[in-house]
Enzyme design. Sequence first.
Site, mmCIF file in Angstrom:
data_model
loop_
_atom_site.group_PDB
_atom_site.id
_atom_site.type_symbol
_atom_site.label_atom_id
_atom_site.label_comp_id
_atom_site.label_asym_id
_atom_site.label_seq_id
_atom_site.Cartn_x
_atom_site.Cartn_y
_atom_site.Cartn_z
ATOM 1 N N CYS A 1 -42.814 -4.820 -13.768
ATOM 2 C CA CYS A 1 -42.975 -4.642 -15.223
ATOM 3 C C CYS A 1 -43.507 -5.897 -15.906
ATOM 4 O O CYS A 1 -43.931 -5.843 -17.061
ATOM 5 C CB CYS A 1 -41.657 -4.238 -15.858
ATOM 6 S SG CYS A 1 -40.958 -2.771 -15.117
ATOM 7 N N ASN B 1 -40.565 4.046 -19.583
ATOM 8 C CA ASN B 1 -40.914 2.764 -18.959
ATOM 9 C C ASN B 1 -42.129 2.974 -18.052
ATOM 10 O O ASN B 1 -42.022 3.648 -17.027
ATOM 11 C CB ASN B 1 -39.703 2.267 -18.168
ATOM 12 C CG ASN B 1 -39.951 0.939 -17.467
ATOM 13 O OD1 ASN B 1 -41.073 0.435 -17.439
ATOM 14 N ND2 ASN B 1 -38.908 0.377 -16.898
ATOM 15 N N HIS C 1 -41.078 -5.406 -23.362
ATOM 16 C CA HIS C 1 -41.190 -4.392 -22.319
ATOM 17 C C HIS C 1 -40.440 -3.145 -22.771
ATOM 18 O O HIS C 1 -39.296 -3.228 -23.233
ATOM 19 C CB HIS C 1 -40.613 -4.932 -21.010
ATOM 20 C CG HIS C 1 -40.602 -3.930 -19.907
ATOM 21 N ND1 HIS C 1 -41.655 -3.075 -19.675
ATOM 22 C CD2 HIS C 1 -39.658 -3.615 -18.976
ATOM 23 C CE1 HIS C 1 -41.364 -2.295 -18.656
ATOM 24 N NE2 HIS C 1 -40.157 -2.597 -18.218
HETATM 25 N N1 ACO Z 1 -27.858 11.888 -17.497
HETATM 26 C C1 ACO Z 1 -26.522 11.993 -17.590
HETATM 27 N N2 ACO Z 1 -25.698 11.122 -17.009
HETATM 28 C C2 ACO Z 1 -26.249 10.102 -16.321
HETATM 29 C C3 ACO Z 1 -27.636 9.932 -16.193
HETATM 30 C C4 ACO Z 1 -28.454 10.892 -16.815
HETATM 31 N N3 ACO Z 1 -29.798 10.822 -16.752
HETATM 32 N N4 ACO Z 1 -27.882 8.836 -15.461
HETATM 33 C C5 ACO Z 1 -26.680 8.315 -15.138
HETATM 34 N N5 ACO Z 1 -25.701 9.071 -15.653
HETATM 35 C C6 ACO Z 1 -24.262 8.900 -15.536
HETATM 36 C C7 ACO Z 1 -23.887 8.018 -14.354
HETATM 37 O O1 ACO Z 1 -23.828 8.796 -13.180
HETATM 38 C C8 ACO Z 1 -22.533 7.514 -14.770
HETATM 39 O O2 ACO Z 1 -21.601 8.507 -14.503
HETATM 40 P P1 ACO Z 1 -20.143 8.125 -13.929
HETATM 41 O O3 ACO Z 1 -19.542 7.200 -14.942
HETATM 42 O O4 ACO Z 1 -19.482 9.422 -13.795
HETATM 43 O O5 ACO Z 1 -20.437 7.427 -12.621
HETATM 44 C C9 ACO Z 1 -22.671 7.400 -16.291
HETATM 45 O O6 ACO Z 1 -23.797 8.200 -16.661
HETATM 46 C C10 ACO Z 1 -22.871 5.977 -16.790
HETATM 47 O O7 ACO Z 1 -23.920 5.400 -16.105
HETATM 48 P P2 ACO Z 1 -24.244 3.884 -16.361
HETATM 49 O O8 ACO Z 1 -25.088 3.394 -15.252
HETATM 50 O O9 ACO Z 1 -22.989 3.166 -16.713
HETATM 51 O O10 ACO Z 1 -25.112 3.985 -17.702
HETATM 52 P P3 ACO Z 1 -25.728 2.780 -18.501
HETATM 53 O O11 ACO Z 1 -25.149 2.763 -19.850
HETATM 54 O O12 ACO Z 1 -25.714 1.498 -17.720
HETATM 55 O O13 ACO Z 1 -27.251 3.218 -18.639
HETATM 56 C C11 ACO Z 1 -29.428 2.819 -17.687
HETATM 57 C C12 ACO Z 1 -28.033 3.428 -17.475
HETATM 58 C C13 ACO Z 1 -30.101 3.551 -18.806
HETATM 59 C C14 ACO Z 1 -30.229 3.009 -16.404
HETATM 60 C C15 ACO Z 1 -29.320 1.328 -18.036
HETATM 61 O O14 ACO Z 1 -28.455 0.698 -17.157
HETATM 62 C C16 ACO Z 1 -30.644 0.628 -18.038
HETATM 63 O O15 ACO Z 1 -31.524 0.886 -18.830
HETATM 64 N N6 ACO Z 1 -30.832 -0.382 -17.149
HETATM 65 C C17 ACO Z 1 -32.016 -1.208 -17.128
HETATM 66 C C18 ACO Z 1 -33.215 -0.532 -16.531
HETATM 67 C C19 ACO Z 1 -34.452 -1.432 -16.770
HETATM 68 O O16 ACO Z 1 -34.587 -2.062 -17.765
HETATM 69 N N7 ACO Z 1 -35.355 -1.550 -15.848
HETATM 70 C C20 ACO Z 1 -36.452 -2.507 -16.178
HETATM 71 C C21 ACO Z 1 -37.179 -2.872 -15.105
HETATM 72 S S1 ACO Z 1 -38.039 -1.484 -14.468
HETATM 73 C C22 ACO Z 1 -39.227 -2.055 -13.348
HETATM 74 O O17 ACO Z 1 -39.380 -3.211 -13.090
HETATM 75 C C23 ACO Z 1 -40.046 -1.004 -12.610
#
Ligand code: ACO
Length: 342
Positions: free
Chosen positions: A129, A299, A269
């Site tokens: 990214c 993204n 980003h």
């Molecule tokens: N729909 C419903 N529930 C979901 C989904 C979904 N799409 N995805 C995950 N969940 C569930 C999980 O299974 C988890 O359930 P559990 O508690 O029963 O295990 C719950 O939701 C909470 O998941 P978390 O991982 O705690 O959610 P979080 O608030 O951390 O959000 C997210 C997840 C959106 C992925 C976040 O962590 C994020 O944006 N991270 C950064 C990603 C990023 O910026 N990447 C950039 C680089 S990309 C690149 O270089 C190609």
Amino acid sequence: MTAKRFKNPRAEHNYQGRPCSIVGVGSYVPDRVLTNADLEKMVETSDDWITSRTGIKERRVAAENEFTSDMAAAAARRAIASAGIKAEEIDLIIVATITPDMMFPSTACLVQHKIGAVRAAAFDIEAACSGFIYALEIGQQFIMSRSCNTVLVIGAEKLSTIVDWKDRNTCVLFGDGAGAAILQNRPDSHGLLTACMGADGGKSELLYMPGGGSMCPASGQSVAAGLHFLRMDGKETFKNAVTAMQTAAREALRRCELDITQIKCVIPHQANRRIIEAVGERLGVRQDQVFVNLDKYGNTSAASVAIAFDEAVRTGVIQRGDLVLMVVFGAGLTWAAAVIEW
Ligand code: ACO
């Protein structure tokens, strides 16, 4: 000429390079829109979860026969038109991507042929990214060092091909598209004033795709094990993104002796609205300074800030002479921040 209201680190007394301007930008996204409602039918998720956790409402998905090089070429043609140049003038093409058409030749070579940039050398870079800022900085160095007069820089991705559409943790986050910029030597500099780039390979397993390389070549077993899909530790990636982006942004501003209030537009980003808000809060950015389009595209990795930059220019959010702070983060880990005088 009026005195500049900031410091240009490239123009120090011992500076030997030529000025480099960004003279045109362009972007392209595929027609097909995949909404959160569509995803509700594919995996156990909801529009409410995706919107509240990420800010994403929809993303674009390229057609089966539309490749990264096609999107890159489409964005490039628009950047070429906006710069008012001819493809034959381009000396070098740099494509930042983690989803090249194939392992080799480079996507940049395929773009070179598609746009008819017959004089251009071409290569890809891979910084996930963060790739577009890395590529802009490389392109600018070629111009400053007098190796090239005109450089085409592209960020392009077809992430839909490396996303596991059965994994709700990742498939809701990503989209396809491309953005491009033309760099050229012009007497009045309107390019990157500085670019602060960093990496931490010790955290490579936070976000990676294990299959397809020399470590794990494609095989029946590797495909069956899903090793050709991206994997991400979302929570850790989130934390690292917030820290790295704000640190890089502060350093870029410090080098230019700029205060955040002097920045017209911050282009972060476009991964997650909560990351953007957390970084903005720590930097003291006003909401109206931040450009956000992740609700429409998700993204798009290396294409993310390239598409946003083009949209901000086309919609008049950024005017000639404005200062832009671009800040990115991605797999590697990699990160970068750039101050751009548009
Ligand atoms: N729909 C419903 N529930 C979901 C989904 C979904 N799409 N995805 C995950 N969940 C569930 C999980 O299974 C988890 O359930 P559990 O508690 O029963 O295990 C719950 O939701 C909470 O998941 P978390 O991982 O705690 O959610 P979080 O608030 O951390 O959000 C997210 C997840 C959106 C992925 C976040 O962590 C994020 O944006 N991270 C950064 C990603 C990023 O910026 N990447 C950039 C680089 S990309 C690149 O270089 C190609």
